[in-house]
Motif scaffolding. Sequence first.
Motif, PDB file in Angstrom:
ATOM      1  N   VAL A   1      -4.060   1.661  -2.376  1.00  0.00           N
ATOM      2  CA  VAL A   1      -2.893   0.727  -3.230  1.00  0.00           C
ATOM      3  C   VAL A   1      -2.192   2.029  -3.014  1.00  0.00           C
TER       4      VAL A   1
ATOM      5  N   ALA B   1      -8.868   1.981  -5.110  1.00  0.00           N
ATOM      6  CA  ALA B   1      -7.710   1.790  -5.003  1.00  0.00           C
ATOM      7  C   ALA B   1      -6.939   3.230  -5.174  1.00  0.00           C
TER       8      ALA B   1
ATOM      9  N   SER C   1      -4.999  -3.958  -1.997  1.00  0.00           N
ATOM     10  CA  SER C   1      -3.788  -4.579  -2.686  1.00  0.00           C
ATOM     11  C   SER C   1      -3.566  -5.956  -2.559  1.00  0.00           C
TER      12      SER C   1
ATOM     13  N   PRO D   1       0.718  -0.944   0.008  1.00  0.00           N
ATOM     14  CA  PRO D   1       0.092   0.215   0.002  1.00  0.00           C
ATOM     15  C   PRO D   1       0.913   1.122   0.015  1.00  0.00           C
TER      16      PRO D   1
END
Length: 293
Positions: A229, A225, A195, A110
């Motif tokens: 992420v 995301a 992730s 992440p």
Amino acid sequence: MHEDEPDIDAGLVRRLIAAQFPQWAGLPVAEVDSAGTSNAIYRLGDALTVRLPRRSSAAQDVETEHRWLPRLGPLLPVAVPVPVERGEPGAHYPWAWSVHRWIDGTNPAPGAADSALLADDLARFATALHRVDPAGAPPSYRSEPLAARDAATRSAVAALHGEVDADAALALWDDALRAPARPGAGVWIHADLQSGNLLTSGGRLAAVIDFGCAGVGDPAVDLLAAWYVLPASARVRFRDGLGADEAMWRRGRGWALSVALMELSYYRDTNPVMVANARHVIGELLADGAPAS
């Protein structure tokens, strides 16, 4: 992690395989190190994985995945799991389960620093999925409007008293609730672009590996995301790649906050990886300050 979770181990996997797919009974079985909350994953030989749902709600996804992943896969720019066989209850295990093809790759960390190309890849994947004809598709696990999550989100904030900045979290949440709703029908969404559900190779997105939440809903959900992420430096690139307007971005912020708060509240004593990720996401969201425009 769940009160209704059955005991799952490599021995159970071997018994199920031997009874239902004896052609693979001689293959080695090894648990895959995963913080996933819906399925226990075991590698079967070099080319296969066994996915056993941890709870009844996840077991309902088996039929959906076997029906839709073969249809979605050819329309998407990266690999997705290919169901090979569907297993049935047995050996004191109560639900349907799956054998899939193994896909090589690594879960991205992440907030990975080297992320410009990953941002492009994630936008490309989400855009392709959103363009798939949704006719006949099931509703996403996260298909409800944000307002339907209001009570649960506020309850999570209250449960996390002293662990999160409640005033800042609720201000962000209230702003998301005020964002205009998306006009028109829903589209295909993945709804869980975290992730742990992504595989990368050489810094590029190689696969999206869990479609348990997928179905029709607001594409803003796939903005998860951006905070789950990507680092702040790549978010504008991801947003631009998706063509997200201000309203969609604000709804996406609300989705990310709500999901992370509930994860932190539910898993804080049982899943340290999930908890660390949720704390990271909440921190990133609150650090963003005022909504993007």
